[in-house]
Design an enzyme around this catalytic site. Structure first.
Site, PDB file in Angstrom:
ATOM      1  N   SER A 109       0.905  -1.263  -0.114  1.00 27.94           N
ATOM      2  CA  SER A 109      -0.128   0.019  -0.035  1.00 27.94           C
ATOM      3  C   SER A 109       0.845   1.300   0.211  1.00 27.94           C
ATOM      4  CB  SER A 109      -0.768  -0.049   1.274  1.00 27.94           C
ATOM      5  OG  SER A 109      -1.569   1.201   1.320  1.00 27.94           O
ATOM      6  N   THR A 158      -6.174   2.826  -6.539  1.00 29.31           N
ATOM      7  CA  THR A 158      -7.219   2.714  -5.547  1.00 29.31           C
ATOM      8  C   THR A 158      -8.402   3.744  -5.932  1.00 29.31           C
ATOM      9  OG1 THR A 158      -6.579   1.374  -3.771  1.00 29.31           O
ATOM     10  CG2 THR A 158      -8.508   2.358  -3.325  1.00 29.31           C
ATOM     11  N   LYS A 255      -8.481  -0.265  -8.932  1.00 30.40           N
ATOM     12  CA  LYS A 255      -9.060  -1.392  -8.047  1.00 30.40           C
ATOM     13  C   LYS A 255     -10.172  -0.513  -7.272  1.00 30.40           C
ATOM     14  CE  LYS A 255      -7.477  -4.012  -3.856  1.00 30.40           C
ATOM     15  NZ  LYS A 255      -8.442  -2.918  -2.607  1.00 30.40           N
ATOM     16  N   HIS A 279     -13.494  -2.659  -1.167  1.00 28.58           N
ATOM     17  CA  HIS A 279     -12.580  -2.432  -0.042  1.00 28.58           C
ATOM     18  C   HIS A 279     -12.912  -3.115   1.234  1.00 28.58           C
ATOM     19  CE1 HIS A 279      -9.502   0.892  -0.073  1.00 28.58           C
ATOM     20  NE2 HIS A 279      -9.255   0.275   1.395  1.00 28.58           N
TER      21      HIS A 279
END
Length: 384
Positions: A109, A158, A255, A279
């Protein structure tokens, strides 16, 4: 309870709950609002039955699949997740080593606790970086350039986290990054001495992909909800995504895609893959489960873009149901985070062993010798 007592992902969850202070465990385990979507992510797989073929000659089977240009021994990705050193002292290092040993993709991340460069030097296995778009454009550019220099295999943008979901367990516990010893949780920290000693006497807790740009990366305590709500760019749009894809120049994924229309837009901007994901139920509670959206998205863009099914995966049969419904691969975070928290790298390796064995066993029982043979003929959808 010992590591050898763990025979499925839920067992790792139970062991992690025993070993972590409750605010840290609730950060992993919790989700948004009433946590309906989190539960739905896994229960969605129960609405589909497997219909096996027999007498198929399954002495030799092949579980491998090419995912985003790299060969993977399993159709499985260890999703990027934040703050891993809060769960175990080795954090992303343990996950990277386990993933390389098993020959599977993993990701780190933007809020990783080990740097892009450290992880790149640690493993030659397939790896991706998950980018949160910050208001600080220099930080975004820095992370992309560092991933390019470190030769990461893919970048996943994301797109479902421009603001934080309401994570009520974290609001109640006061969980922050880095973790702080709140009065309400002091007993829990005191009764988990292994975790507490590792945290207090281990290396300083950092977010090294951020700390040259924002003080939240240097040790300033902040809740994840406040971080997302103040640091991330709410103006992010399709033009932003297209520009990041161009700046990155390599394999690129989105994502957090949940609709067929957005999947079509992803194809149009030249993305290589989409992750159908909510998520882990941590953002919009009440949204659909990724598995429930899979068929619609496959019908819209199947064959034009790789489709990663992310969320709720707890069993090898969940992976195979996703592939039979048209996904390229499946992925998840909690499926290895519980194991990481329970026992570090040995825990992640045991979790991967269990999932590998479940995939192999289920393939033989279904009468398929390679994951490419998985198709909708092997599924029966229940009529609600």
């Amino acid at each position: 309870m010992k590591l050898t007592d763990c025979h499925n992902i839920d067992d790792f969850r139970k062991l992690a709950k025993r070993r972590l202070p409750w605010p840290v465990f609730d950060y992993i385990d919790g989700a948004a609002d009433d946590e309906i979507t989190k539960a739905r992510n896994t229960s969605a797989f129960d609405e589909v039955d497997l219909v096996p073929d027999v007498l198929a000659g399954v002495a030799e089977i092949d579980t491998s699949r090419t995912i985003m240009g790299r060969e993977s021994t399993l159709p499985l990705i260890l999703s990027p997740t934040a703050l891993q050193r809060a769960f175990h002292r080795d954090g992303e290092r343990a996950v990277a080593k386990a993933a390389e040993k098993f020959g599977v993709w993993f990701g780190i991340s933007s809020l990783a606790t080990h740097s892009i460069e450290e992880i790149a030097a640690l493993t030659g296995g397939p790896k991706l970086f998950q980018l949160y778009v910050h208001k600080d454009a220099g930080l975004n550019t820095s992370m992309i350039e560092r991933c390019q220099a470190a030769k990461f295999d893919a970048l996943a943008l994301t797109v479902d986290t421009i603001v934080s979901g309401k994570r009520e367990r974290c609001l109640r516990s006061g969980f922050t990054t880095p973790p702080r010893f709140s009065a309400s949780a002091l007993w829990s920290y005191a009764t988990r001495p292994r975790w507490t000693l590792d945290y207090v006497f281990g290396p300083k807790f950092r977010l090294p992909n951020l700390d040259e740009h924002v003080q939240e990366g240097t040790g300033k305590a902040v809740s994840i909800q406040d971080y997302f709500n103040t640091m991330l760019d709410t103006n992010m749009d399709w033009d932003t995504a297209a520009r990041i894809r161009q700046d990155w120049g390599g394999t690129f994924a989105l994502k957090g895609v949940m609709s067929a229309a957005d999947a079509r837009r992803a194809v149009e901007i030249g993305a290589d893959a989409i992750w159908i994901s909510n998520h882990g139920g941590r953002q919009l509670d009440g949204s659909r489960a990724p598995f429930d959206q899979l068929r619609e998205i496959v019908d819209a863009v199947g064959g034009e873009i790789e489709i990663i099914l992310d969320g709720g995966v707890r069993r090898g049969t969940h992976v195979l149901k996703g592939l039979a419904a048209g996904a390229t691969a499946a992925s998840g975070g909690r499926l290895y985070l519980y194991a990481l928290a329970a026992a570090g790298q040995p825990g992640v390796e045991r979790a991967l062993t269990i999932l590998k064995e479940e995939i192999e066993r289920a393939m033989r029982l279904m009468g398929v010798t390679s994951v490419d043979q998985l198709n909708a003929d092997l599924l029966r959808y229940r009529q609600g």
